[in-house]
Write a protein that holds these residues in place. Sequence first.
Motif, PDB file in Angstrom:
ATOM      1  N   CYS A  70      23.055   0.566  27.487  1.00  0.00           N
ATOM      2  CA  CYS A  70      23.452   0.711  28.730  1.00  0.00           C
ATOM      3  C   CYS A  70      24.000  -0.079  29.879  1.00  0.00           C
ATOM      4  N   ALA A  74      27.748  -0.937  31.239  1.00  0.00           N
ATOM      5  CA  ALA A  74      28.005  -1.101  32.730  1.00  0.00           C
ATOM      6  C   ALA A  74      28.852  -2.621  32.810  1.00  0.00           C
ATOM      7  N   ASN A 112      26.029  -3.805  39.567  1.00  0.00           N
ATOM      8  CA  ASN A 112      25.291  -2.650  40.720  1.00  0.00           C
ATOM      9  C   ASN A 112      26.453  -2.020  41.316  1.00  0.00           C
ATOM     10  N   LYS A 113      27.760  -1.651  40.563  1.00  0.00           N
ATOM     11  CA  LYS A 113      28.855  -1.019  41.323  1.00  0.00           C
ATOM     12  C   LYS A 113      28.886   0.349  40.675  1.00  0.00           C
ATOM     13  N   ILE A 114      29.736   1.311  41.376  1.00  0.00           N
ATOM     14  CA  ILE A 114      30.039   2.512  40.671  1.00  0.00           C
ATOM     15  C   ILE A 114      30.858   2.505  39.675  1.00  0.00           C
ATOM     16  N   LEU A 115      30.531   3.118  38.385  1.00  0.00           N
ATOM     17  CA  LEU A 115      31.156   3.190  37.140  1.00  0.00           C
ATOM     18  C   LEU A 115      32.522   4.130  37.304  1.00  0.00           C
ATOM     19  N   THR A 119      29.015   9.776  34.816  1.00  0.00           N
ATOM     20  CA  THR A 119      27.958   9.342  34.001  1.00  0.00           C
ATOM     21  C   THR A 119      26.677   9.817  34.344  1.00  0.00           C
ATOM     22  N   PHE A 138      19.469   2.225  39.183  1.00  0.00           N
ATOM     23  CA  PHE A 138      20.523   2.095  38.448  1.00  0.00           C
ATOM     24  C   PHE A 138      21.664   3.223  38.638  1.00  0.00           C
ATOM     25  N   THR A 141      23.389   3.179  41.851  1.00  0.00           N
ATOM     26  CA  THR A 141      24.494   2.210  41.922  1.00  0.00           C
ATOM     27  C   THR A 141      25.454   2.392  41.036  1.00  0.00           C
ATOM     28  N   TRP A 142      25.102   3.034  40.119  1.00  0.00           N
ATOM     29  CA  TRP A 142      26.160   3.445  39.021  1.00  0.00           C
ATOM     30  C   TRP A 142      27.092   4.789  39.341  1.00  0.00           C
ATOM     31  N   SER A 144      25.675   7.583  39.063  1.00  0.00           N
ATOM     32  CA  SER A 144      25.286   8.627  37.989  1.00  0.00           C
ATOM     33  C   SER A 144      24.492   9.685  38.315  1.00  0.00           C
TER      34      SER A 144
END
Length: 181
Positions: A70, A74, A112-115, A119, A138, A141-142, A144
């Motif tokens: 995981c 990221a 720690n940024k939006i994927l 997700t 997590f 910040t992602w 998700s």
Amino acid sequence: MATHVLTAPGLGSSGPQHWQTLWEQLIPGTKRIEQTSWDAPVCAAWVVHIEKEVAAAGPQVVIVAHSLACIAVAHWAAQTKRPIAGALLVAPPDAERPGFPPEALGFTPIPNKILPFKTIVVASTNDEYCSLDRATYFAATWGSRFINLGAKGHINAQSNLGEWTEGMQYLRELLPAGVKI
């Protein structure tokens, strides 16, 4: 058949009773992202393997990552230009916590940024490698969706999930339109 699902196991890989391994046998076209070293992982090398497999699979793929993978996903997302349909991120460990396995190199700091793809983060209330608060962080910040499975440990073979049909439902939510498993 086209690859629509790539599994990405964590530290030590996923053994024969792990739900990822069972999914590889159950879902046609599923392929494991193999790594050079499962026991002494280097994040940069794991990212290279993710990039290679996504390039081969194409943009309609969903990555199903467990544990340390995981975090590798990221890191990969922070540097790739390749689109994917989504990622199911199960039991992300807190690689920044004291006592994290020292053989895992380069996984910190955790992005720690939006994927840039859809997700779902799935976590447990009693995961020895990550607190529920940190897993929730997590997910936030992602960017998700967050799912709390309750007391399921590290959501691995020891969790006795078998084929983990509930997890397969989460996977279906991420698959491209028209793709059935």
